[in-house]
Design a protein around this motif. Structure first.
Motif, PDB file in Angstrom:
ATOM      1  N   GLN A 105       0.816  -1.221   0.000  1.00  0.00           N
ATOM      2  CA  GLN A 105       0.000   0.000   0.000  1.00  0.00           C
ATOM      3  C   GLN A 105       0.853   1.277   0.000  1.00  0.00           C
ATOM      4  O   GLN A 105       0.441   2.284  -0.560  1.00  0.00           O
ATOM      5  N   ARG A 106       2.042   1.224   0.626  1.00  0.00           N
ATOM      6  CA  ARG A 106       2.894   2.413   0.690  1.00  0.00           C
ATOM      7  C   ARG A 106       4.221   2.191  -0.033  1.00  0.00           C
ATOM      8  O   ARG A 106       5.209   2.833   0.279  1.00  0.00           O
ATOM      9  N   ASP A 111       1.669  -0.430  -5.138  1.00  0.00           N
ATOM     10  CA  ASP A 111       0.520   0.132  -4.420  1.00  0.00           C
ATOM     11  C   ASP A 111      -0.753   0.018  -5.250  1.00  0.00           C
ATOM     12  O   ASP A 111      -1.482   0.987  -5.462  1.00  0.00           O
ATOM     13  N   ALA A 112      -1.034  -1.185  -5.704  1.00  0.00           N
ATOM     14  CA  ALA A 112      -2.179  -1.431  -6.579  1.00  0.00           C
ATOM     15  C   ALA A 112      -3.311  -2.049  -5.770  1.00  0.00           C
ATOM     16  O   ALA A 112      -3.191  -3.197  -5.310  1.00  0.00           O
ATOM     17  N   PRO A 113      -4.425  -1.333  -5.596  1.00  0.00           N
ATOM     18  CA  PRO A 113      -5.525  -1.892  -4.817  1.00  0.00           C
ATOM     19  C   PRO A 113      -6.308  -2.969  -5.554  1.00  0.00           C
ATOM     20  O   PRO A 113      -6.994  -3.782  -4.923  1.00  0.00           O
ATOM     21  N   GLY A 114      -6.198  -2.995  -6.888  1.00  0.00           N
ATOM     22  CA  GLY A 114      -6.912  -4.000  -7.660  1.00  0.00           C
ATOM     23  C   GLY A 114      -8.415  -3.813  -7.613  1.00  0.00           C
ATOM     24  O   GLY A 114      -8.933  -2.716  -7.374  1.00  0.00           O
ATOM     25  N   TRP A 321       5.457   0.115   6.168  1.00  0.00           N
ATOM     26  CA  TRP A 321       5.368   0.598   7.543  1.00  0.00           C
ATOM     27  C   TRP A 321       6.477   1.565   7.935  1.00  0.00           C
ATOM     28  O   TRP A 321       6.574   1.962   9.095  1.00  0.00           O
ATOM     29  N   ILE A 322       7.281   1.989   6.977  1.00  0.00           N
ATOM     30  CA  ILE A 322       8.329   2.956   7.289  1.00  0.00           C
ATOM     31  C   ILE A 322       7.719   4.321   7.596  1.00  0.00           C
ATOM     32  O   ILE A 322       6.685   4.697   7.019  1.00  0.00           O
ATOM     33  N   THR A 374      12.593   3.855  -3.636  1.00  0.00           N
ATOM     34  CA  THR A 374      12.273   4.454  -2.345  1.00  0.00           C
ATOM     35  C   THR A 374      10.807   4.217  -1.989  1.00  0.00           C
ATOM     36  O   THR A 374       9.989   3.933  -2.865  1.00  0.00           O
ATOM     37  N   PRO A 375      10.436   4.354  -0.716  1.00  0.00           N
ATOM     38  CA  PRO A 375       9.025   4.212  -0.336  1.00  0.00           C
ATOM     39  C   PRO A 375       8.149   5.238  -1.056  1.00  0.00           C
ATOM     40  O   PRO A 375       8.609   6.322  -1.418  1.00  0.00           O
ATOM     41  N   LEU A 376       6.896   4.887  -1.230  1.00  0.00           N
ATOM     42  CA  LEU A 376       5.966   5.740  -1.971  1.00  0.00           C
ATOM     43  C   LEU A 376       5.922   7.161  -1.424  1.00  0.00           C
ATOM     44  O   LEU A 376       5.920   8.131  -2.186  1.00  0.00           O
TER      45      LEU A 376
END
Length: 435
Positions: A105-106, A111-114, A321-322, A374-376
């Motif tokens: 998610q992040r 980060d694809a909710p589908g 979770w970062i 890198t994180p989103l």
């Protein structure tokens, strides 16, 4: 006093002009936005690619003239018995988490909710129709042996391509590309093809080394379509041993990343490994959000999805979770130690691949760059330091005759950086205006 001659190494031998000729119908420079597989995995209602015409229009308004995509040739034209899937591809992403969110998610790209189904045959033609309306050309690649099938709800796509013997995969790709190119030609879009890549980042995909059959497959496809530029791309070009590359690549499409300070952080928190005992380590725990669950409580995506992608479970958990602010602060605080080496890495690698392209008399393209994954919600690469490194890479590329380049791998509709419209317009204009 007469100037002293201090050796040939002191004489500027930089050649002018592009590294190699380009087809007459293509733009004199390519400004590339990296749409990868996201143009079909982020097409959920309200998503960045829900409306392909609007996405193409915005890219053109920002000064891009090229989009680079995973065209899923094995799914669409691999003759692997997947036609039913290609006609109704159920996009899931990495799947639902126990807490009600979804895995990845992040993260970026994952980060694809589908939650929707698409006809990918029709969608490919819709994309080319939209690109034509807005004056865009398309770089065609495949991410299928790297991660594309992991976003499907069914594992059928992944299982079908994974069952192909390792030594047969390049030939399979070449045959699928031939059929896909023929379909686009029939639809009137042949001149919209800027470049065909046998596969994205062959060195970081579930493929043999390009020397082990990939070079032959490129030559075969070039023979079938001599008017098109055909090649393969590398995630980390062998800039110190470019002579080891197979001959016959129709373009030098290489990715220029200088991880530097980012690599130091990743090693410190052990985020790219898998099956590490006592994960997460204390360094990673110090950077996590206060509400971060344990890996056991977080859960895991379906096991086949990890097999279908080169990204590890530790990276998905860590990036989900970062604390993005803590992540960025660490990078900013430590960057000074790495600044010069990162600048030199970008510069030397661009010069090396441009020099190789000039020797081979083929156009050079930088399809991805400049720092890394890198994180989103991290903004280090989008911030002042990341933009400074991007400008340094772009300036070096222009000075050495590179034909096409990204502003950065995060400059695309599915990343937050897309909202920085002024910098993208200004930088794209500079590339397009360069003599």
């Amino acid at each position: 006093m007469k100037n002293r001659y201090l050796g040939s190494g002191t004489v500027d031998s930089t050649a002018s002009g592009l590294t190699g000729p380009i087809p007459e119908h293509l733009p004199r420079r390519l400004t590339i936005s990296l749409w990868d597989f996201s143009w079909y995995t982020r097409a959920e209602p309200g998503g960045p690619y829900a409306d392909l015409d609007a996405a193409c229009a915005e890219a053109a308004a920002l000064g891009y003239n090229t989009i680079r995509i995973c065209a899923a040739p094995l799914l669409l034209f691999g003759n692997l018995g997947l036609d039913h899937l290609a006609g109704a591809l159920d996009i899931e992403g990495l799947g639902a988490r126990p807490d009600g969110g979804f895995f990845g998610q992040r993260t970026r790209w994952y980060d694809a909710p589908g939650g929707y189904t698409i006809n990918l045959h029709e969608r490919l033609m819709e994309l080319f129709d939209a690109a034509a309306r807005h004056g865009l050309v398309v770089i065609l690649a495949s991410w299928e042996y790297q991660q594309s099938p992991s976003f499907a709800r069914s594992q059928e796509w992944f299982r079908a391509i994974d069952e192909v013997a390792l030594g047969d995969r390049y030939a399979l790709l070449a045959a699928a590309w031939d059929r896909l190119i023929t379909a686009l030609t029939t639809a009137g879009h042949r001149q919209r093809i800027a470049l065909v890549e046998l596969h994205n980042e062959v060195d970081f995909s579930i493929l043999p080394a390009l020397q082990d059959g990939g070079g032959d497959a490129v030559l075969q496809l070039r023979g079938l379509h001599p008017d098109l530029l055909v090649t393969a791309s590398y995630g980390k070009p062998p800039h110190l041993t470019m002579h080891e590359l197979p001959s016959g690549l129709g373009a030098a499409q290489f990715h220029i990343y200088s991880y530097g300070v980012l690599d130091a952080l990743q090693k410190r928190i052990d985020i790219r490994s898998e099956n590490t005992a006592a994960f997460p380590n204390p360094e990673l725990r110090s950077l996590l959000r206060p509400d971060a669950p344990t890996p056991a409580d977080y859960g895991r995506a379906a096991e086949w999805k990890y097999a279908a992608t080169v990204v590890t479970d530790q990276m998905v958990y860590g990036y989900d979770w970062i604390d993005a602010d803590a992540w960025d602060a660490w990078l900013y605080n430590e960057y000074g130690t790495y600044r010069e080496v990162m600048r030199r890495e970008i510069e030397s690698r661009v010069i090396a691949v441009a020099g190789w392209a000039r020797w081979q008399q083929v156009p050079a393209v930088i399809g991805e760059g400049w720092i890394g994954y890198t994180p989103l919600l991290g903004t280090f690469e989008e911030g002042v330091i990341g933009r400074e490194l991007a400008v340094h890479g772009i300036t070096t590329a222009l000075d050495h005759g590179v034909w096409g380049m990204v502003l950065g791998s995060n400059a695309a509709p599915h990343h937050p950086f897309w909202s920085d419209k002024g910098w993208q317009q200004q930088t794209n204009a500079r590339i397009l205006d360069h003599p």
